[in-house]
Design a protein around this motif. Structure first.
Motif, PDB file in Angstrom:
ATOM      1  N   ALA A 162      33.196  -0.244 -31.085  1.00 48.79           N
ATOM      2  CA  ALA A 162      32.461   0.112 -31.720  1.00 48.79           C
ATOM      3  C   ALA A 162      30.902  -0.081 -31.592  1.00 48.79           C
ATOM      4  CB  ALA A 162      32.781  -0.497 -33.304  1.00 48.79           C
ATOM      5  N   LEU A 163      29.704   1.064 -32.202  1.00 46.41           N
ATOM      6  CA  LEU A 163      28.024   0.845 -31.807  1.00 46.41           C
ATOM      7  C   LEU A 163      27.500   0.265 -33.367  1.00 46.41           C
ATOM      8  CD1 LEU A 163      25.452   0.211 -30.148  1.00 46.41           C
ATOM      9  CD2 LEU A 163      25.259   2.369 -31.221  1.00 46.41           C
ATOM     10  N   ILE A 164      27.275  -0.658 -33.973  1.00 45.40           N
ATOM     11  CA  ILE A 164      27.050  -1.328 -35.276  1.00 45.40           C
ATOM     12  C   ILE A 164      25.201  -1.412 -35.060  1.00 45.40           C
ATOM     13  CG2 ILE A 164      27.083  -2.707 -37.159  1.00 45.40           C
ATOM     14  CD1 ILE A 164      29.940  -4.185 -35.834  1.00 45.40           C
ATOM     15  N   THR A 165      24.746  -0.507 -35.808  1.00 48.11           N
ATOM     16  CA  THR A 165      23.246  -0.195 -35.959  1.00 48.11           C
ATOM     17  C   THR A 165      22.608  -1.437 -37.079  1.00 48.11           C
ATOM     18  OG1 THR A 165      23.354   1.614 -37.121  1.00 48.11           O
ATOM     19  CG2 THR A 165      23.387   1.709 -34.302  1.00 48.11           C
ATOM     20  N   LEU A 166      21.954  -2.061 -37.359  1.00 44.88           N
ATOM     21  CA  LEU A 166      21.091  -2.914 -37.878  1.00 44.88           C
ATOM     22  C   LEU A 166      19.612  -2.597 -38.345  1.00 44.88           C
ATOM     23  CD1 LEU A 166      23.038  -6.050 -35.936  1.00 44.88           C
ATOM     24  CD2 LEU A 166      23.962  -4.784 -37.968  1.00 44.88           C
ATOM     25  N   GLN A 167      20.249  -3.158 -39.895  1.00 46.32           N
ATOM     26  CA  GLN A 167      18.473  -2.235 -39.948  1.00 46.32           C
ATOM     27  C   GLN A 167      18.020  -3.356 -41.140  1.00 46.32           C
ATOM     28  OE1 GLN A 167      17.922   1.591 -41.325  1.00 46.32           O
ATOM     29  NE2 GLN A 167      16.852   1.836 -39.213  1.00 46.32           N
ATOM     30  N   ALA A 168      17.411  -3.858 -41.556  1.00 46.66           N
ATOM     31  CA  ALA A 168      16.871  -4.648 -42.808  1.00 46.66           C
ATOM     32  C   ALA A 168      15.869  -4.556 -43.878  1.00 46.66           C
ATOM     33  CB  ALA A 168      16.134  -6.273 -42.185  1.00 46.66           C
ATOM     34  N   ARG A 169      16.026  -4.411 -44.854  1.00 46.62           N
ATOM     35  CA  ARG A 169      14.914  -3.389 -45.462  1.00 46.62           C
ATOM     36  C   ARG A 169      14.185  -4.936 -46.113  1.00 46.62           C
ATOM     37  NH1 ARG A 169      19.650  -1.525 -50.442  1.00 46.62           N
ATOM     38  NH2 ARG A 169      20.841  -0.219 -48.461  1.00 46.62           N
ATOM     39  N   ASP A 170      14.473  -5.832 -46.179  1.00 45.88           N
ATOM     40  CA  ASP A 170      13.521  -6.736 -46.762  1.00 45.88           C
ATOM     41  C   ASP A 170      12.459  -7.700 -45.724  1.00 45.88           C
ATOM     42  OD1 ASP A 170      15.755  -8.211 -47.107  1.00 45.88           O
ATOM     43  OD2 ASP A 170      16.103  -7.548 -49.421  1.00 45.88           O
ATOM     44  N   VAL A 171      13.583  -8.834 -45.619  1.00 42.24           N
ATOM     45  CA  VAL A 171      13.238 -10.327 -45.007  1.00 42.24           C
ATOM     46  C   VAL A 171      14.029 -10.244 -43.966  1.00 42.24           C
ATOM     47  CG1 VAL A 171      12.797 -11.322 -46.707  1.00 42.24           C
ATOM     48  CG2 VAL A 171      14.644 -12.057 -45.845  1.00 42.24           C
ATOM     49  N   ILE A 172      14.875 -11.008 -42.915  1.00 49.58           N
ATOM     50  CA  ILE A 172      15.427 -11.198 -41.316  1.00 49.58           C
ATOM     51  C   ILE A 172      16.489 -11.650 -42.156  1.00 49.58           C
ATOM     52  CG2 ILE A 172      15.631 -12.340 -39.666  1.00 49.58           C
ATOM     53  CD1 ILE A 172      12.350 -11.918 -39.347  1.00 49.58           C
ATOM     54  N   HIS A 173      17.778 -10.545 -41.868  1.00 52.98           N
ATOM     55  CA  HIS A 173      18.618 -11.649 -41.964  1.00 52.98           C
ATOM     56  C   HIS A 173      19.140 -11.553 -40.461  1.00 52.98           C
ATOM     57  CE1 HIS A 173      18.625 -10.657 -46.060  1.00 52.98           C
ATOM     58  NE2 HIS A 173      17.743  -9.651 -45.521  1.00 52.98           N
ATOM     59  N   SER A 174      20.694 -12.011 -40.279  1.00 51.44           N
ATOM     60  CA  SER A 174      21.963 -11.836 -39.300  1.00 51.44           C
ATOM     61  C   SER A 174      22.972 -11.333 -38.936  1.00 51.44           C
ATOM     62  CB  SER A 174      21.368 -12.931 -38.256  1.00 51.44           C
ATOM     63  OG  SER A 174      22.229 -12.986 -37.101  1.00 51.44           O
ATOM     64  N   PHE A 175      23.184 -10.629 -38.997  1.00 50.39           N
ATOM     65  CA  PHE A 175      24.713 -10.207 -38.856  1.00 50.39           C
ATOM     66  C   PHE A 175      25.943 -11.443 -38.434  1.00 50.39           C
ATOM     67  CE2 PHE A 175      28.736  -7.491 -37.282  1.00 50.39           C
ATOM     68  CZ  PHE A 175      28.553  -6.635 -38.664  1.00 50.39           C
ATOM     69  N   TRP A 176      26.215 -11.397 -38.447  1.00 47.65           N
ATOM     70  CA  TRP A 176      27.964 -12.351 -38.072  1.00 47.65           C
ATOM     71  C   TRP A 176      28.703 -12.623 -38.611  1.00 47.65           C
ATOM     72  CZ3 TRP A 176      27.863 -18.346 -38.336  1.00 47.65           C
ATOM     73  CH2 TRP A 176      29.318 -18.621 -36.075  1.00 47.65           C
ATOM     74  N   VAL A 177      30.409 -11.653 -37.423  1.00 43.80           N
ATOM     75  CA  VAL A 177      31.081 -11.875 -37.812  1.00 43.80           C
ATOM     76  C   VAL A 177      31.750 -13.628 -37.248  1.00 43.80           C
ATOM     77  CG1 VAL A 177      33.417 -10.785 -38.100  1.00 43.80           C
ATOM     78  CG2 VAL A 177      31.489 -10.018 -38.909  1.00 43.80           C
ATOM     79  N   ALA A 178      32.360 -14.471 -37.072  1.00 46.85           N
ATOM     80  CA  ALA A 178      32.568 -14.976 -36.532  1.00 46.85           C
ATOM     81  C   ALA A 178      33.416 -15.095 -35.413  1.00 46.85           C
ATOM     82  CB  ALA A 178      32.359 -16.612 -37.178  1.00 46.85           C
ATOM     83  N   GLU A 179      34.548 -14.506 -35.852  1.00 43.03           N
ATOM     84  CA  GLU A 179      35.631 -14.476 -34.183  1.00 43.03           C
ATOM     85  C   GLU A 179      35.017 -13.787 -34.215  1.00 43.03           C
ATOM     86  OE1 GLU A 179      35.588 -13.918 -38.041  1.00 43.03           O
ATOM     87  OE2 GLU A 179      37.482 -15.822 -38.977  1.00 43.03           O
TER      88      GLU A 179
END
Lengths: 249, 620
Positions: A162-179
């Protein structure tokens, strides 16, 4: 009772310390593996991370043992005895030793740079058979698929890159699924991405890993990894549901 | 004696007077320009800049310079202020580096307690899952304040070590620029007041203050930006002074490679402070301008076509870490210098590989300039940069390794004794080892992608900073305490402090790292019970309280021993360093006559050798 040699340059010291370092390395290695149970193990990208993490633990065990055993041994053997007012042995250094303990770490750095590079490639690459866009905003997530389906939870088929593209709407976030292992920031004004090939079916939590304000701690979403048939069924149901909504509007 | 005669009190009066005047000027200007009277960003920023200047005028940190502009000469005053008790000189402008060193050190210790207490507050909240007494907004403020107050405390602690010891160790009368030295200390005080005031308004980004988040929240941010900018100015001025002092004021015979090893560490640290601090000053200044004047440096702004015509958030991270990574070496290099300085004394042996240890400090400082991007592996910058910064970061291990192995070489074959300063030195090595060895695992980018922003990182940098600064700082305090006060600290209490703090810290570090590998993120007000980290979190909290309690024991020890401690004599540790060859406490003019250097600094055990030659009364 073992009689320890008194002269600082006696070879017996180094034999004893060497043996102790070996024993402590093994014991400490298993101890570290036990107390640092790395959670990343449910994706193809997590595997190299876990492998390198545990390789590091063995190196740490060895280097920790090397320094601490030498130190504790010296503290014990070279402690000042009662009524001994003499000074220590007089030697100011040893250039050969200094060169060795500069060059050997340098070689280790080269080796670990190489390993690190390979592992980084494995942990950040993958295909794009499934594509999903994740948007982060204060303080939640939204997901959308190329076919227009939107969802509050992320559903992915197992064993499909899977290719997950990431966009933030307001401030910086971080995408993390620990597993799954790696994380990736979402930056306003940019599109970032993450390759994940989930290898375990189950329900996981996606959490924001970059402090993003008041409710950062609770910024999470459910991520489900399901068998492919179930994924197709879910997608069809979503399509039907959202087309229906569009039609009846 | 009137309370108003204390410089500190006059400074605080000046601060609040300046605040009111500054705010009023901004309001009047706004009205004159036809704007609304109140805009909290502009009014507070104007007020606080004026407040800081008001403090400096009130305390008198610029008095001599102002007199010079009017052609009035001001000879250096020595000794306590005329007609006042001796202790008052610590609460006002004094040009003696020993007074300034104590001012730095005590302020640093005070802030360490304040910053540590903030940590205890949120550690209590984190002892169990669920939000019990600290709401997330307050939690974020405490967390962010903990970081900056602790960092300020370290900068001041480093200043304390450097200002007190460098002139003494090189046999100099004082620092090269005594007035600048006092100014560099006093400018910290209004900055700290400003930083603490920010708490009333709150701010929630953590110390990193990444935009756009830091462009949003309450006006507390402006106070942080201004406070850190000002503390940064102090770093730059102080390090300039130290570099000049060490390069220009050494006595006859003291080549660079015959300086006490701590001076090398301070030199390396000062080079970083002089050259890297500008970057964080600039970064925070830009944030402040963006907030109060709307200049788009970091926040993207889109035109009608959706093109970004504004700023770039990642730019800030580069500017921030270009200082904030080397800053870690600013914190730890002096501490590692203290370790190298103390080990030979307590091993009664030369420092193993003096030149290698000296140059490894410079090497760490220089490599440290090239590694900032390892804080940004997940930031979204070009992926190939990960490789560059991975390799440069791993290189730091080489000079750091040289230090560890040289310390082992120093211990080997010694006649080791274990008073409290030696215990803290050894504790420092053990803790810094935990911090150091957990570094490469964060440097190889793949593993960092998992560990970044987890408690593993929290464990890593607390171990680095405690091992590299806090433990050596305490070692230094116990070691030089008899030189400062003339009396010995209480050895039993010192050892109790050590045996509570060191195992407490080991436990805390390991538990934090465990929580991180189990998936606990940093900077969260509450955590999911499903993570299964409650026990580990409870351990961290308990260990935190044990460490805090042990530090209170030290403070009690330092206070009481100044009155009742055994008289120490000139040189209780039988050190060869110059400062131990003169009376304790050090007299107003440290060296009655110039010293000269006639040997190597650490030739313990070499019969007939000496390092310092004190000129006799008739030698001139």
């Amino acid at each position: 009772m073992l009689k320890l040699p008194q002269s600082y340059s006696d070879r017996k010291h180094f034999l004893i310390v060497g043996a102790l370092v070996a024993i402590v390395t093994v014991a400490l290695g298993f101890f570290l593996l036990a107390i640092l149970p790395i959670k990343a193990q449910a994706s193809m990208q997590a595997e190299p991370i876990k492998w390198l993490f545990q390789l590091h633990l063995w190196l740490i065990a060895f280097l920790f043992a090397l320094v601490v055993v030498f130190m504790l041994y010296a503290l014990f053997v070279f402690r000042r005895r009662k009524n001994d007012d003499s000074e220590g042995e007089h030697f100011e250094g040893n250039t050969a030793l200094e060169v060795i303990w500069t060059v050997v770490p340098l070689v280790l750095v080269v080796i670990f740079s190489f390993i690190g590079l390979r592992t980084l490639q494995d942990a950040t690459s993958g295909g794009d058979e499934v594509q999903v866009k994740a948007e982060g905003f204060q303080w939640s997530w939204a997901f959308s698929y190329p076919n227009g389906v939107t969802s509050a939870e992320m559903v992915l088929p197992v064993n499909k890159p899977a290719l997950i593209t990431l966009q933030a709407r307001d401030v910086i976030h971080s995408f993390w699924v620990a597993e799954w292992g790696p994380k990736q920031d979402l930056v306003p004004g940019m599109t970032t991405s993450l390759h994940i090939t989930p290898t375990k079916v189950g329900e996981f939590q996606l959490k924001c890993a970059e402090l993003c304000g008041l409710s950062h701690w609770s910024m999470a979403a459910t991520v489900r990894v399901v068998p492919e048939e179930e994924y197709t069924a879910w997608m069809d149901a979503k399509l039907a549901e959202q087309n229906l909504q569009t039609a009846s509007r | 004696m009137r309370i108003g005669s204390l410089g500190l009190v006059r400074g605080l009066v000046g601060y609040f007077a300046g605040l009111i005047v500054g705010m009023a000027v901004v309001v009047i200007l706004r009205l004159a320009l036809g704007m609304s009277a109140w805009d909290q960003e502009a009014v507070w920023v104007g007020g606080l800049i004026s407040a800081i200047i008001g403090f400096l005028l009130g305390v008198g940190a610029m008095s001599d310079w102002l007199k010079w502009t009017r052609g009035i000469e001001t000879p250096l005053h020595h000794g306590p202020p005329a007609g006042k008790p001796a202790w008052t000189r610590y609460f006002g402008v004094d040009y003696n580096h020993k007074v300034i060193g104590i001012q730095y050190g005590v302020t640093g210790l005070f802030l360490l307690v304040v910053g540590g207490s903030f940590a205890l507050v949120f550690r209590t909240e984190l002892a169990d899952t669920g939000i019990s007494f600290l709401q997330p907004g307050t939690y974020n403020t405490f967390l962010s304040m903990h970081a900056w107050v602790a960092l300020a405390s370290i900068l001041l602690g480093v200043g304390g070590i450097a200002n007190y010891l460098v002139p003494l160790m090189i046999g100099a009368e004082d620092m090269a620029f005594p007035r600048l030295n006092a100014f560099a200390y006093w400018i910290n005080v209004p900055a700290i007041v400003t930083l603490l005031i920010s708490m009333l308004f709150g701010w929630d980004s953590g110390w990193t203050a990444y935009p756009p988040l830091s462009l949003l929240g309450p006006v507390g941010y402006q106070m942080v930006f201004l406070a850190i900018f000002t503390i940064g100015l102090s770093s730059i001025l102080g390090s300039l002074n130290l570099i000049v002092t060490m390069l220009m004021m050494r006595p006859k015979g003291m080549t660079l490679f015959r300086m006490p090893i701590l001076c090398w560490a301070i030199l390396a640290t000062s080079i970083i402070q002089l050259t890297a601090t500008q970057l964080i000053g600039q970064a925070f200044l830009m944030l402040s301008f963006e907030r109060s004047l709307g200049m788009p440096f970091f926040k993207p702004i889109y035109d009608a076509a959706g093109v970004n015509i504004g700023g770039q958030p990642i730019l800030f991270q580069h500017l921030f870490w270009f200082y904030s990574h080397p800053a870690v070496y600013v914190f730890v290099l002096p501490g590692l210098g203290v370790i190298s300085e103390l080990l030979p004394v307590f091993a009664r042996k030369p420092l193993f590989g003096y030149r290698w240890v000296a140059l490894s400090s410079l090497a760490i400082a220089l490599v440290g300039f090239l590694v900032w991007g390892h804080h940004m592996f997940t930031s979204g910058y070009q992926p190939y940069l990960r490789v560059v910064f991975m390799i440069s970061t791993l290189l730091v291990a080489v000079p750091t390794g040289v230090k560890f192995f040289s310390w082992l070489g120093t211990l080997w074959g010694g006649r080791l004794i274990f008073p409290t300063p030696m215990l803290f030195t050894l504790g420092a090595i053990s803790v810094f080892l935990i911090g150091g060895l957990s570094g490469p695992i964060l440097a190889t980018a793949a593993t960092d992608l998992f560990l970044h922003d987890t408690y593993f990182v929290v464990g890593h940098f607390h171990a680095t900073i405690f091992g590299g600064f806090v433990f050596p700082f305490f070692a230094a305090i116990y070691y030089w305490y008899p030189k400062i006060t003339g009396r010995m600290y209480n050895e039993t209490l010192g050892k109790l402090h050590f045996w509570l703090m060191t195992p407490g810290f080991w436990l805390m570090s390991l538990a934090q790292m465990t929580a991180g590998t189990m998936g606990m993120r940093r900077r969260i007000a509450d955590y999911d019970p499903a993570l299964g980290v409650q026990n580990v979190q409870l351990l961290v909290t308990i260990a935190g309280f044990v460490i805090a309690f042990s530090i209170l024991i030290m403070i009690y020890n330092l206070f009481t021993s100044a009155e009742i401690g055994v008289l120490a004599g000139n040189n209780p540790w039988r050190s060869r360093s110059p400062e131990w060859q003169i009376p304790s406490p050090v007299p107003e003019h440290s060296y009655a006559r110039p010293i000269s250097i006639v040997g190597e600094p650490y030739d313990y055990g070499l019969a007939g050798s000496s390092y310092v030659a004190m000129a006799g009364a008739g030698d001139d």
